[in-house]
Enzyme design. Structure first.
Site, short mmCIF file in Angstrom:
data_model
loop_
_atom_site.label_atom_id
_atom_site.label_comp_id
_atom_site.label_asym_id
_atom_site.label_seq_id
_atom_site.Cartn_x
_atom_site.Cartn_y
_atom_site.Cartn_z
N LYS A 27 0.82 -1.22 0.00
CA LYS A 27 0.00 0.00 0.00
C LYS A 27 0.85 1.26 0.00
CE LYS A 27 -4.40 -1.87 1.19
NZ LYS A 27 -5.60 -1.88 2.01
N ARG B 99 -4.15 -9.95 4.50
CA ARG B 99 -4.48 -10.01 3.06
C ARG B 99 -3.27 -9.50 2.28
NH1 ARG B 99 -6.30 -6.43 -0.68
NH2 ARG B 99 -7.78 -7.17 -2.23
C1 7PJ Z 1 -8.43 -4.22 1.05
C2 7PJ Z 1 -9.49 -4.98 0.57
C3 7PJ Z 1 -8.17 -4.20 2.45
C4 7PJ Z 1 -10.02 -5.70 2.69
C5 7PJ Z 1 -8.52 -3.97 -1.08
C6 7PJ Z 1 -5.45 -3.00 -2.26
C7 7PJ Z 1 -6.76 -2.35 -2.52
N1 7PJ Z 1 -10.28 -5.73 1.38
N2 7PJ Z 1 -9.53 -4.80 -0.77
N3 7PJ Z 1 -9.00 -4.96 3.22
N4 7PJ Z 1 -7.82 -3.60 0.01
N5 7PJ Z 1 -10.77 -6.41 3.54
O1 7PJ Z 1 -5.32 -4.23 -2.16
O2 7PJ Z 1 -4.47 -2.23 -2.17
O3 7PJ Z 1 -7.26 -3.54 2.98
S1 7PJ Z 1 -8.19 -3.44 -2.70
#
Ligand code: 7PJ
Length: 385
Positions: free
Chosen positions: A330, A365
């Site tokens: 990020k 994640r």
């Molecule tokens: C997240 C997401 C996160 C959850 C994305 C990226 C953007 N879902 N979907 N948490 N980020 N739960 O992966 O940079 O931080 S999309």
């Protein structure tokens, strides 16, 4: 150097240990928050818990030897008080003020062991691997080549140790173009079907109820929603399907969320919002055991907000739900070290994921599954020695 010298140094003039519990106890209950602090893992956690000097958090691998009590200030921001577990317990035992009641309830939720979520035991960490099916990742989503590439990528992540594969078909990067409902479904459904057929545990990363319905039909089990089931029909669908969910906090909406994010006290504002979403879900018939909360790093947050939230991540155990953390590649990492290419943020991603582990986040994640699984294995092995 003697204790007197230490006491005089600015870095040792932190929040007074213990003193002040009575003054915090006189504050309005809703202004108070409780975070695990002085965290220990593995054998250090077990030793301190056995000695009555620490609390195990969420029935997991971390234990708090201290607690940090936050109190919102009327002017914005918060004061903090650090107390030891024995003195906090003794104080709770002899207090029944509304503030003590609130802290008691938060403490119970911090400590309660979590049942399995989506079949995964939450007394150990799990890695969720990111499978993007967006034009900027695998050519244009929805065609055969990109479907096959996304499935192959997902299976490689599973082989590398991902417990969950998170399939998303909408880019939520600030300024990303809108995707039609039909296009989002066309992107994710064949990938989900392919991964589920191979026996993978699949989550769908979407905000829209019709996409959720199509994804579940195709074999997805988990709903991962960056809007925490606030769009029409989403919560009712999750209740009806009895799906495990991840509810994420976002301020504003993707197109504009980074323009001027604004909070009274970021970590506490996010806590209130997540707690309210858990309560709304429970009221609708989706029990807390099926929920992970996620503070939404980078979603309507400036660097300072992200860091405040990450530093106090353990706060979110007091929602009663498990915690999911998304920090991988990020832009907050780039704001710290100047890295502009997301693929050059592995070190920062691992550091943040490991700190999430230290604070007891049950699911991380990530893009780089093999590297994260290895980092977690090494951290756990050392903590357990
Ligand atoms: C997240 C997401 C996160 C959850 C994305 C990226 C953007 N879902 N979907 N948490 N980020 N739960 O992966 O940079 O931080 S999309």
């Amino acid at each position: 150097m003697g204790p007197a010298d230490l006491a005089g140094r600015p870095e040792h003039r932190g929040p007074a240990l213990g003193r002040g519990l009575d003054s915090f106890g006189a504050l309005a209950p809703s202004t108070l928050y409780l975070a695990p602090h002085g965290l220990l893992a593995g054998t250090a956690a077990a030793d301190a818990v056995a000695a009555g000097l620490a609390w195990r958090i969420a029935g997991g691998w971390t234990a708090a030897s201290l607690l940090k009590i936050f109190a919102r200030k009327p002017s914005g921001g918060a004061d903090a008080l650090v107390v030891s577990i024995p003195e906090f317990s003794a104080w709770l035992d002899r207090n029944d003020s509304p503030a003590a009641e609130r802290l008691r309830r938060l403490a119970e939720r911090l400590r309660a062991p979590r049942p399995a979520w989506a079949g995964l035991p939450l007394d150990r960490p799990h890695v969720m691997g990111i499978v993007n099916v967006t034009p900027d990742s695998f050519s244009d989503g929805g065609d055969h080549a990109s479907t096959a590439a996304a499935i192959a990528h997902g299976l490689a992540l599973r082989a590398a140790g991902a417990a969950i594969l998170d399939v998303g078909g909408e880019s939520t990067r600030p300024g990303a173009a809108d995707v039609s409902l039909e296009a989002e479904i066309a992107r994710v459904v064949p990938v989900i079907r392919g991964l589920a057929t191979e026996g993978a545990l699949v989550s769908v990363d979407t905000r829209r109820a019709p996409v959720m319905a199509a994804a579940l039909e195709a074999g997805a089990v988990i709903l991962n929603d960056i809007e925490a089931l606030t769009q029409p029909g989403a919560l009712a669908l999750a209740v009806e399907a009895e799906a495990p969910v991840a509810l994420m906090h976002m301020q504003g909406e993707p197109r504009t969320m980074q323009a001027d994010p604004c909070y009274d006290a970021a970590a506490l504002d996010v806590f209130d919002w997540l707690e309210a979403r858990v309560a709304a879900a429970e009221a609708a018939g989706l029990p807390c055991e099926r929920i992970l909360v996620d503070p939404g790093i980078g979603f309507g947050k400036a660097l300072g907000h992200n860091l405040e939230i990450l530093a106090a991540l353990g706060l979110y155990h007091a929602t009663g739900a498990g915690i999911l953390l998304g920090v991988s590649r990020k832009s907050f990492i780039g704001k710290i070290d100047g890295s502009t290419d997301p693929r050059r943020r592995l070190g920062g991603s691992l550091a943040a994921a490991l700190d999430g582990w230290r604070q007891g986040a049950q699911v991380v994640r990530v893009h780089d599954v093999a590297e994260t699984v290895q980092a977690l294995a090494v951290a756990q092995a050392i903590a357990g020695a």
